[in-house]
Design a protein around this motif. Structure first.
Motif, short mmCIF file in Angstrom:
data_model
loop_
_atom_site.label_atom_id
_atom_site.label_comp_id
_atom_site.label_asym_id
_atom_site.label_seq_id
_atom_site.Cartn_x
_atom_site.Cartn_y
_atom_site.Cartn_z
N GLY A 285 0.78 -1.22 0.00
CA GLY A 285 0.00 0.00 0.00
C GLY A 285 0.81 1.28 0.00
O GLY A 285 0.26 2.36 -0.15
N SER A 286 2.13 1.18 0.16
CA SER A 286 2.96 2.38 0.16
C SER A 286 3.73 2.56 -1.15
O SER A 286 4.50 3.51 -1.30
CB SER A 286 3.95 2.33 1.33
N THR A 287 3.54 1.66 -2.10
CA THR A 287 4.28 1.71 -3.36
C THR A 287 3.56 2.62 -4.35
O THR A 287 2.37 2.48 -4.58
CB THR A 287 4.41 0.31 -3.97
N THR A 288 4.30 3.57 -4.94
CA THR A 288 3.72 4.45 -5.94
C THR A 288 4.36 4.21 -7.29
O THR A 288 5.47 3.67 -7.39
CB THR A 288 3.91 5.93 -5.55
N MET A 289 3.67 4.61 -8.32
CA MET A 289 4.14 4.40 -9.69
C MET A 289 5.20 5.44 -10.03
O MET A 289 4.92 6.64 -10.05
CB MET A 289 2.97 4.52 -10.67
N PRO A 290 6.46 5.03 -10.27
CA PRO A 290 7.50 6.00 -10.60
C PRO A 290 7.33 6.54 -12.02
O PRO A 290 6.82 5.86 -12.89
CB PRO A 290 8.79 5.19 -10.46
N ALA A 291 7.78 7.74 -12.22
CA ALA A 291 7.64 8.39 -13.53
C ALA A 291 8.41 7.66 -14.61
O ALA A 291 8.03 7.69 -15.79
CB ALA A 291 8.11 9.84 -13.43
N ALA A 292 9.50 6.98 -14.23
CA ALA A 292 10.32 6.29 -15.22
C ALA A 292 9.78 4.91 -15.57
O ALA A 292 10.37 4.20 -16.39
CB ALA A 292 11.76 6.16 -14.70
N GLY A 293 8.66 4.50 -14.94
CA GLY A 293 8.15 3.16 -15.17
C GLY A 293 8.78 2.17 -14.20
O GLY A 293 9.72 2.50 -13.48
N VAL A 294 8.26 0.95 -14.20
CA VAL A 294 8.76 -0.03 -13.25
C VAL A 294 8.53 -1.44 -13.80
O VAL A 294 7.59 -1.68 -14.55
CB VAL A 294 8.07 0.12 -11.88
N THR A 295 9.43 -2.34 -13.42
CA THR A 295 9.27 -3.76 -13.72
C THR A 295 9.01 -4.48 -12.40
O THR A 295 9.75 -4.29 -11.43
CB THR A 295 10.52 -4.36 -14.39
#
Length: 208
Positions: free
Chosen positions: A107-117
């Protein structure tokens, strides 16, 4: 301003940040300012970490473009159903391939602007093999047996006036003998088979 004729949709301000781009325009037909916001997107990728022996279902998950909105959680559970894998428990998605502490998606993870795998983490299922000695001496259960591995055969139980005939997959079975070289794939209880011992007496003084 009086006497100034602005063209329709005249752009008077623009800007952008990591999460969005925006513009302020003047709509001459309605004599109003129009504020437009376009949310930025970043790529979300999935690595399922299956193997030839234990593939995953589904075999892959397509990459997708996800809008970046400050404060919106980038939990993969919001986008796809949890994958499955024979003999394994799904332990969640991680943002590192080595599953470092603090990198599990929650619940504390946000979507980074650079994308994520996101990387799927799996743990082999663990089983318990129990033993029913059918009136013989007790045999302790074996716990924590990993899926697809074998377990050592315990010492044979004893029972007065009976011969131990081995372990079987079910009570009363005569053809389902269990071999401890077989890989374990579920919890189970093995049952003994016994043959009664018969004694004969001989009186040398008796007549034939």
């Amino acid at each position: 301003t009086a006497g100034v004729d602005l063209p329709q949709n005249y752009k008077v301000a623009t800007g952008e940040d990591a999460c969005q781009s925006y513009s302020l325009t003047w709509d001459a037909s309605s004599q109003t300012r129009v504020f437009e916001v376009e949310l930025a997107e970043a790529e979300l990728n999935y690595v399922l970490n299956g193997s030839a022996e234990y593939p995953t279902t589904p075999a892959s998950i397509a990459s997708e473009q996800v809008q970046i909105v400050s404060g919106i959680i980038a939990s993969a559970a919001n986008y796809v159903a949890a994958p499955t894998r024979d003999g394994h428990n799904f332990e969640g998605w991680y943002t590192t391939s080595t599953f470092d502490d603090g990198t599990k998606v929650d619940g504390s993870t946000t979507m980074p602007a650079a994308g994520v795998t996101l990387y799927a983490k799996w743990e082999l299922k663990k089983y318990t093999v129990s033993f029913d000695s059918q009136g013989g001496s007790a045999v302790n259960s074996i716990t924590g047996v990993a899926h697809g591995t074998t377990t050592a055969e315990p010492a044979a139980p004893t029972r007065a006036n009976y011969r131990f005939m081995g372990w079987y997959r079910e009570a009363g079975a005569v053809t389902a003998c269990y071999f401890f070289a077989d890989p374990v794939s579920a919890d189970g209880t093995l049952t003994t088979q016994w043959i009664p011992l018969h004694t004969a007496t001989f009186d040398p003084l008796s007549s034939v």
